[in-house]
Motif scaffolding. Sequence first.
Motif, mmCIF file in Angstrom:
data_model
loop_
_atom_site.group_PDB
_atom_site.id
_atom_site.type_symbol
_atom_site.label_atom_id
_atom_site.label_comp_id
_atom_site.label_asym_id
_atom_site.label_seq_id
_atom_site.Cartn_x
_atom_site.Cartn_y
_atom_site.Cartn_z
ATOM 1 N N LEU A 76 -13.097 -10.960 17.820
ATOM 2 C CA LEU A 76 -11.976 -11.877 17.943
ATOM 3 C C LEU A 76 -11.555 -12.304 16.550
ATOM 4 O O LEU A 76 -12.385 -12.724 15.739
ATOM 5 C CB LEU A 76 -12.398 -13.094 18.777
ATOM 6 C CG LEU A 76 -11.352 -14.170 19.017
ATOM 7 C CD1 LEU A 76 -10.173 -13.606 19.801
ATOM 8 C CD2 LEU A 76 -11.971 -15.328 19.768
ATOM 9 N N VAL A 77 -10.272 -12.164 16.236
ATOM 10 C CA VAL A 77 -9.756 -12.571 14.935
ATOM 11 C C VAL A 77 -8.530 -13.455 15.132
ATOM 12 O O VAL A 77 -7.840 -13.362 16.139
ATOM 13 C CB VAL A 77 -9.394 -11.364 14.031
ATOM 14 C CG1 VAL A 77 -10.608 -10.547 13.670
ATOM 15 C CG2 VAL A 77 -8.339 -10.493 14.682
ATOM 16 N N VAL A 78 -8.304 -14.328 14.155
ATOM 17 C CA VAL A 78 -7.112 -15.170 14.122
ATOM 18 C C VAL A 78 -6.506 -15.031 12.734
ATOM 19 O O VAL A 78 -7.204 -14.683 11.775
ATOM 20 C CB VAL A 78 -7.420 -16.659 14.421
ATOM 21 C CG1 VAL A 78 -7.955 -16.831 15.828
ATOM 22 C CG2 VAL A 78 -8.375 -17.249 13.404
ATOM 23 N N PRO A 79 -5.209 -15.313 12.600
ATOM 24 C CA PRO A 79 -4.637 -15.321 11.253
ATOM 25 C C PRO A 79 -5.379 -16.332 10.384
ATOM 26 O O PRO A 79 -5.709 -17.441 10.845
ATOM 27 C CB PRO A 79 -3.191 -15.751 11.485
ATOM 28 C CG PRO A 79 -2.910 -15.384 12.909
ATOM 29 C CD PRO A 79 -4.215 -15.580 13.631
ATOM 30 N N ALA A 80 -5.669 -15.965 9.150
ATOM 31 C CA ALA A 80 -6.416 -16.858 8.251
ATOM 32 C C ALA A 80 -5.702 -18.191 8.086
ATOM 33 O O ALA A 80 -6.347 -19.222 7.911
ATOM 34 C CB ALA A 80 -6.622 -16.180 6.898
ATOM 35 N N ALA A 81 -4.370 -18.205 8.176
ATOM 36 C CA ALA A 81 -3.597 -19.443 8.027
ATOM 37 C C ALA A 81 -3.878 -20.431 9.155
ATOM 38 O O ALA A 81 -3.595 -21.621 9.011
ATOM 39 C CB ALA A 81 -2.107 -19.120 7.978
ATOM 40 N N ALA A 82 -4.433 -19.965 10.269
ATOM 41 C CA ALA A 82 -4.731 -20.856 11.392
ATOM 42 C C ALA A 82 -6.019 -21.656 11.165
ATOM 43 O O ALA A 82 -6.247 -22.666 11.820
ATOM 44 C CB ALA A 82 -4.850 -20.058 12.683
ATOM 45 N N ALA A 124 -10.667 -15.419 23.631
ATOM 46 C CA ALA A 124 -9.467 -14.585 23.585
ATOM 47 C C ALA A 124 -8.406 -15.194 24.492
ATOM 48 O O ALA A 124 -8.707 -15.696 25.574
ATOM 49 C CB ALA A 124 -9.797 -13.165 24.023
ATOM 50 N N GLY A 125 -7.174 -15.188 24.022
ATOM 51 C CA GLY A 125 -6.065 -15.693 24.822
ATOM 52 C C GLY A 125 -5.689 -17.137 24.530
ATOM 53 O O GLY A 125 -4.609 -17.582 24.921
ATOM 54 N N GLU A 126 -6.566 -17.895 23.864
ATOM 55 C CA GLU A 126 -6.222 -19.271 23.529
ATOM 56 C C GLU A 126 -5.200 -19.250 22.393
ATOM 57 O O GLU A 126 -5.294 -18.448 21.479
ATOM 58 C CB GLU A 126 -7.463 -20.068 23.127
ATOM 59 C CG GLU A 126 -8.404 -20.313 24.295
ATOM 60 C CD GLU A 126 -9.569 -21.200 23.926
ATOM 61 O OE1 GLU A 126 -9.605 -22.342 24.403
ATOM 62 O OE2 GLU A 126 -10.433 -20.729 23.157
ATOM 63 N N LYS A 127 -4.218 -20.154 22.462
ATOM 64 C CA LYS A 127 -3.138 -20.183 21.480
ATOM 65 C C LYS A 127 -3.500 -21.114 20.334
ATOM 66 O O LYS A 127 -3.767 -22.297 20.545
ATOM 67 C CB LYS A 127 -1.843 -20.663 22.135
ATOM 68 C CG LYS A 127 -1.315 -19.711 23.177
ATOM 69 C CD LYS A 127 -0.038 -20.245 23.772
ATOM 70 C CE LYS A 127 0.491 -19.307 24.835
ATOM 71 N NZ LYS A 127 1.743 -19.818 25.426
ATOM 72 N N VAL A 128 -3.510 -20.574 19.118
ATOM 73 C CA VAL A 128 -3.799 -21.376 17.933
ATOM 74 C C VAL A 128 -2.527 -21.568 17.118
ATOM 75 O O VAL A 128 -1.640 -20.724 17.136
ATOM 76 C CB VAL A 128 -4.899 -20.734 17.044
ATOM 77 C CG1 VAL A 128 -6.219 -20.643 17.782
ATOM 78 C CG2 VAL A 128 -4.474 -19.369 16.544
ATOM 79 N N VAL A 129 -2.444 -22.697 16.433
ATOM 80 C CA VAL A 129 -1.315 -22.984 15.561
ATOM 81 C C VAL A 129 -1.516 -22.201 14.263
ATOM 82 O O VAL A 129 -2.575 -22.295 13.649
ATOM 83 C CB VAL A 129 -1.206 -24.495 15.270
ATOM 84 C CG1 VAL A 129 -0.080 -24.780 14.291
ATOM 85 C CG2 VAL A 129 -1.014 -25.272 16.569
#
Length: 148
Positions: A76-82, A124-129
């Motif tokens: 699972l990855v997220v944009p580093a800016a998040a 997975a699927g959770e919305k991050v800012v």
Amino acid sequence: AAEADLPFLKAGETVAVEVRQYPGESFPGSIRHIADFVDPQTRTIKVLCVVPNPERRLKAEMFAQVAVVLPASQMLVVPAAAVMLQGDKRYVLLESGRGEFTRRAIETGGERDGRTEVIGGLSAGEKVVVEGNLHLMKYFKTLPAAAK
């Protein structure tokens, strides 16, 4: 290799080597050794790769681009800016409802190409800012006990 690439480098991993002299052509090889220190000036790590060269087309001191060929991953990855750092903990802001946000602590792994691996605390699927998360935090006067 860049210091940030260290989590992705392992002896035996497959690499693809490209040189300007042979455009569109890739030479397969593997990582043999990874240095035990980071160069303090360049913040890089020396990596020794072995590339078969039976036709002797590759020459010593040629400039080359080397890509580590990693197997597909389910991480699972997220944009580093998040990801926000506060003290020694990392957090993300989640959209919990229309116009409602919750701060959640997460555990992170490596970062590469503007993406951060999430080891725990997020599904997975959770919305991050991703944009404006620091600006949004200014509007939180107090945080719920679960978010602290």
